[in-house]
Design a protein around this motif. Structure first.
Motif, short mmCIF file in Angstrom:
data_model
loop_
_atom_site.label_atom_id
_atom_site.label_comp_id
_atom_site.label_asym_id
_atom_site.label_seq_id
_atom_site.Cartn_x
_atom_site.Cartn_y
_atom_site.Cartn_z
N PRO A 1 35.22 34.92 34.93
CA PRO A 1 36.45 34.24 35.40
C PRO A 1 37.50 35.21 35.94
N ALA A 2 37.60 36.40 35.35
CA ALA A 2 38.65 37.34 35.76
C ALA A 2 38.27 38.11 37.00
N MET A 3 37.03 38.58 37.09
CA MET A 3 36.66 39.51 38.16
C MET A 3 35.56 38.99 39.09
N GLY A 4 35.02 37.81 38.80
CA GLY A 4 33.94 37.27 39.64
C GLY A 4 34.30 37.23 41.11
N ALA A 5 35.51 36.76 41.40
CA ALA A 5 35.93 36.65 42.81
C ALA A 5 36.02 38.02 43.46
N VAL A 6 36.42 39.02 42.69
CA VAL A 6 36.49 40.40 43.21
C VAL A 6 35.08 40.91 43.50
N PHE A 7 34.17 40.69 42.55
CA PHE A 7 32.79 41.17 42.73
C PHE A 7 32.11 40.52 43.94
N LYS A 8 32.55 39.30 44.27
CA LYS A 8 31.91 38.60 45.40
C LYS A 8 32.27 39.21 46.75
N GLN A 9 33.24 40.11 46.78
CA GLN A 9 33.61 40.75 48.05
C GLN A 9 32.70 41.94 48.30
N LEU A 10 31.96 41.88 49.39
CA LEU A 10 31.02 42.96 49.70
C LEU A 10 31.73 44.30 49.83
N TYR A 11 32.94 44.29 50.41
CA TYR A 11 33.64 45.58 50.62
C TYR A 11 33.98 46.24 49.27
N VAL A 12 34.27 45.42 48.24
CA VAL A 12 34.54 45.99 46.90
C VAL A 12 33.27 46.64 46.37
N ARG A 13 32.15 45.95 46.52
CA ARG A 13 30.89 46.48 46.01
C ARG A 13 30.50 47.76 46.77
N GLN A 14 30.82 47.75 48.08
CA GLN A 14 30.54 48.97 48.86
C GLN A 14 31.41 50.13 48.36
#
Lengths: 317, 600
Positions: free
Chosen positions: B335-348
């Motif tokens: 719930p807290a970070m799922g939306a952040v993890f869904k951003q490809l640029y963050v994962r990159q």
């Protein structure tokens, strides 16, 4: 004495019952249960569901505990999840080996510690006393794994006098047949214990040396040897006997570090590995054995003290 | 595809060998010295490994790799893949059958058996394979390798052609590489004439041909398999068709295999016996190695620096690389970070902050190798795409930081927070509220100095680009318990990142497809990663006959970062006595002791 024993045995049963309840509740309060730990990261949801069904984790906590207690009353400690054997047979295999190791270590420690404690007390505040105290403290403060490692390096690699692992046999006779391989693990276990027992013995002898009965014995012309070994020794052993009683669970629970370093699978490792893999039946079985050893040990300590010391005997009537 | 597909796997292996692909991970000199016939060898097992199963149908809790290694020396599987050819490929000598022939567009498999014999003197026949299928079909819930939809569900019909030939009619077309390597390798012919009984002393019959009968037979056999102390004496387990038989199988974990004098195949053992020795700890094992007490042992990672002294004691020290990948899953449903993890640029940005080369070289003492994607990188295989091999996200903290700041994050006090909420090109992304701070928590496996150091290195790197990382170390089984597939509303969804890869996160079967870990329906897709394109590529890699399908999947998943790719640790660093020859360190973590020999 009979009333005292009956009362203590009743208390012991209650204590053991509560131990099983508390440990059972603690183990089962871990979220997720042991399925993942046992089956590993590759386990499919179907495998996890089947595991939980097979081991009753889909039932209520009360039902699970009741099932466990029912089996316990029938003398069944359950089956290990990981080792494919009954817990009773595992404990049956490990306890004798552990007792050989811890028992011999304790025996060696006592044979050294008792005379050493007496010897130090008689030379208190002398150079020899300070030197031995220093050595004893070093032995006490050294972590067992480090001590074991030093023993292995010195005796198996530098000098190659002794084998690097404990006897690799399943029978007790086999253990003694390969007695050379027992020397290092027993020595590693004994060194720290020597420190503890010798300090107790030293202070007990010091206390007794100042007692009136010692002065009386000396005044009657008893030799120093007779005073020490006949009069002082018996009274000084009381705290050691008490300590030995309370030491019983330690004898049964094994010596994890020594077992690990010397490739000697005993109770300590059984418990440790079960904790790592969430093998609940082994954890519960081992806790039960150690709880039993604890209550029996403290009862034995009281009874032995009563036999040795009339003052204690009077107190428990 | 109408024409039969034959020998796809063998062909690939030959091609690779011709191309000079090699694992670079050979064991002792395969052809050195004069072979001595006979002799005994001691093999050190991993700490606390206790073999506990020999019946060729493993139930949950009995699937450890050392069980498989021991079992397949006694009961030969239909097919075995290993790294003995220099890459992961079919090892025809170590199995029971000739390479399968696929026809009917990948829906029919024709299998012919080699001429092998059970210890009883009877031939290994199609009936023995049918027996295995019947037992597994009737008891699939108790079979530890069962995955719904896979074997035996995907076999519509078992058709016996003759004693030495049978056909499998599949429910749909499958990729032949995948089906042979990841399904048929589970199949092990078992001696129907001896084992098709329902009770001790019972007369053998065709009980397995009814569901009820198969259940009773399975119950009896698994009951017998639970009696470890009888493995060396129970006549059931004497019915071997492999190069070894069980001589000793103790309840404390010591197993001795003796050469099977009745083996009639082409892979006869050189040694008289092999003893699998249990150890309580890697330190205890190292002490015995130092004194020369085992022929084939290993070094704990921290002792790798002592390789020279081990070599002086008469050993070769060689890493044994596994057919595995190591990774950190993101919980996309947190719930807290799922939306952040869904951003490809963050994962990159996160991936570019992992200095895999330094971690492998320094923290793992060169006993781990960087991994950039979903296919094992060692040994090199035909499944590896150029995209993964060339690492699309090399370590670059400046680029990583720029990725964040160019998407609406501002860094204050070392932690980035979202200043530009929204889903535009220069904004944080959908579902991320203004003020969200980049602070992650990782559940990490405890008990390994290398892992602890690696986590601290990752924490340090991430802090330089504005990501705060809290490390929570727990025992492995706790990490696995907490790393569950979940829905955002569930309390079990509180985990954000998870590491359980001290010994590699995921060991693959021979065909390294990702249906279990990266498809949206995968049972071990722990982070609930969903990408229809990945699902489609995975489906193609397991169902189409296109040999490039797995490379296509590999290239796409490498770049889409469903997880953080991490260095893959060696399976172990082996210490092999110099006079022990013929050892190939199999990436699939199996051993082939029948090919070992002592040099004079």
């Amino acid at each position: 004495m009979t009333r005292f024993l009956a009362k203590r045995i009743g208390q012991a049963i209650v204590v053991i019952f509560f131990v099983t309840v508390i440990v059972f509740l603690l183990l089962h309060s871990v979220p997720g249960g042991p399925a993942h730990g046992i089956l590993g990261p590759k386990a499919s949801p179907q495998a996890i569901a089947e595991f939980n069904r097979e081991h009753g984790f889909d039932k209520s906590l009360f039902q699970q505990y009741w099932a466990y207690l029912s089996e316990l009353f029938h003398g069944d400690l359950g089956e290990s999840y990981t080792l494919n054997q009954s817990v009773a047979s595992l404990i049956g295999q490990r306890i004798p080996k552990t007792l050989v190791l811890t028992g011999l270590s304790t025996l060696v420690a006592l044979l050294v510690a008792i005379p050493l404690g007496v010897w130090q007390a008689r030379r208190r505040k002398g150079l020899a006393d300070y030197a031995v105290t220093t050595l004893v403290f070093v032995g006490y403060a050294t972590p067992v794994f480090f001590l074991a490692l030093i023993l292995v390096i010195v005796f198996t690699q530098k000098t190659q006098l002794l084998p690097p692992q404990a006897p690799q046999t399943q029978s007790i006779a086999g253990l003694f047949a390969d007695s050379r391989a027992l020397i290092l693990p027993v020595l590693a276990g004994a060194i720290a214990t020597v420190a503890a027992f010798s300090r107790y013995m030293r202070s007990a002898v010091l206390d007794n040396l100042a007692e009136d009965y010692v002065r009386t014995a000396r005044a009657k012309g008893a030799s120093e040897r007779r005073v020490v070994w006949l009069h002082i020794m018996r009274n000084s052993l009381t705290p050691i006997i008490a300590m030995l009683g309370y030491y019983l669970p330690v004898l049964f629970s094994g010596a994890l570090v020594i077992e690990s370093v010397f490739n000697y699978p005993g109770m300590g490792l059984l418990f440790w590995n079960a904790a790592q893999t969430s093998d609940y039946p082994i954890l519960l079985g081992a806790v039960l054995v150690i709880a039993l050893a604890t209550v029996i040990g403290s009862l034995l300590a009281d009874v032995l003290q009563a036999l040795v010391d009339p003052r204690v005997r009077g107190a428990i009537r | 595809m109408k024409r039969p597909l034959t020998l796809a796997v063998i062909g690939a292996a030959v091609t690779l060998l011709a191309a000079g692909c090699s694992s670079g991970d050979q064991g002792s000199d395969a052809k050195g010295g004069t072979a001595q016939q006979g002799g005994s060898v001691t093999f050190a097992m991993p700490p606390n490994a206790t073999p506990n199963w020999i019946f060729p149908i493993g139930t949950p809790g009995h699937l450890a790799s050392f069980n498989g290694s021991i079992r397949q020396e006694v009961f030969l599987p239909l097919y075995t893949y290993d790294g003995t050819s220099g890459t992961v490929a079919l090892d025809e000598k170590a199995g029971v059958a000739k390479p399968p022939v696929y026809s009917n567009g990948g829906k029919t498999v024709d299998i012919k058996l080699n001429d092998l014999t059970w210890a009883s003197g009877q031939k290994v026949t199609s009936r023995d394979v049918e027996f295995w299928f019947n037992l597994v079909k009737a008891n699939k819930a108790q079979w530890g390798n069962y995955n719904a939809g896979d074997l035996p569900d995907n076999v519509a019909k078992f058709d016996t052609v003759s004693d030495t030939e049978f056909k499998l009619e599949l429910t749909k077309a499958y990729n032949p590489d995948w089906f042979t390597a990841n399904q048929l390798t589970y199949v092990t012919p078992i001696p129907q004439a001896v084992w098709d009984v329902q009770s001790a002393g019972g007369k053998a019959g065709d009980y397995d041909r009814t569901t009820d009968g198969a259940k009773k037979v399975f119950k009896y056999l698994t009951g017998e398999a639970g009696k470890l102390s009888e493995y060396a004496s129970n006549p059931l387990w004497k019915a071997a068709d492999g190069p070894f038989t069980v001589k000793e199988f103790t309840t404390t974990g010591q197993v001795t295999l003796a050469k099977n004098p009745k083996y009639t195949g082409p892979d006869t053992a050189h040694l008289d016996s092999v003893t699998f020795k249990p150890f309580t700890s890697s330190d205890a094992e190292l002490n015995v190695v130092r004194s020369g007490g085992v022929d084939y042992g290993y070094l704990p990672a921290l002792a790798v620096s002592q390789s020279k002294s081990i070599e002086n004691a008469g050993y070769q020290v060689k890493p044994w690389n596994g057919w595995a990948i190591t990774y950190i899953p993101y919980n996309f449903n947190n719930p807290a970070m799922g939306a952040v993890f869904k951003q490809l640029y963050v994962r990159q940005a996160v991936q570019m902050s992992i200095d895999q080369s330094t971690i492998s070289r320094v923290l793992w003492h060169d006993e781990a190798a960087p991994g950039y994607g979903p296919v094992p990188q060692q040994p090199v295989s035909k499944y590896l795409s150029p995209t993964q091999q060339t690492n699309p996200y090399p370590f670059d903290l400046n680029k990583a930081k720029a990725l964040l700041t160019s998407h609406g994050w501002t860094i204050a006090n070392g932690v980035a927070s979202c200043a530009q909420a929204g889903s535009g090109a220069t904004q944080c992304g959908a579902g991320i509220k203004a003020g969200t701070r980049l602070k992650f928590t990782i559940d990490s496996q405890s008990g390994s100095t290398e892992t602890d150091n690696m986590m601290q290195e990752v924490q340090s790197s991430l802090s330089k680009i504005g990501i705060g990382l809290s490390i929570k170390a727990e025992p492995l089984n706790s990490v696995l318990d907490h790393t569950a597939q979940c829905k955002p509303s569930q309390s079990s969804c509180s985990w954000q990142l998870s590491f359980f890869g001290t010994a590699g996160s995921w060991y693959f079967p021979a065909y390294p497809s990702g249906e279990q870990i990266f498809s949206s329906t995968g049972g071990t897709n722990l982070g609930s990663y969903v990408d229809p394109a990945v699902d489609d590529l995975i489906k193609k890699s397991t169902s189409s006959t296109d040999p490039a399908a797995l490379q296509d999947y590999d290239a796409y998943v490498t770049k889409s970062l469903p997880v953080i790719w991490m260095p893959n640790p060696a399976y172990q660093v082996s210490a092999i006595k110099k006079n022990l020859r013929g050892v190939i360190q199999d990436p699939l973590a199996n051993i082939q002791p029948q090919r070992w020999y002592l040099a004079k």
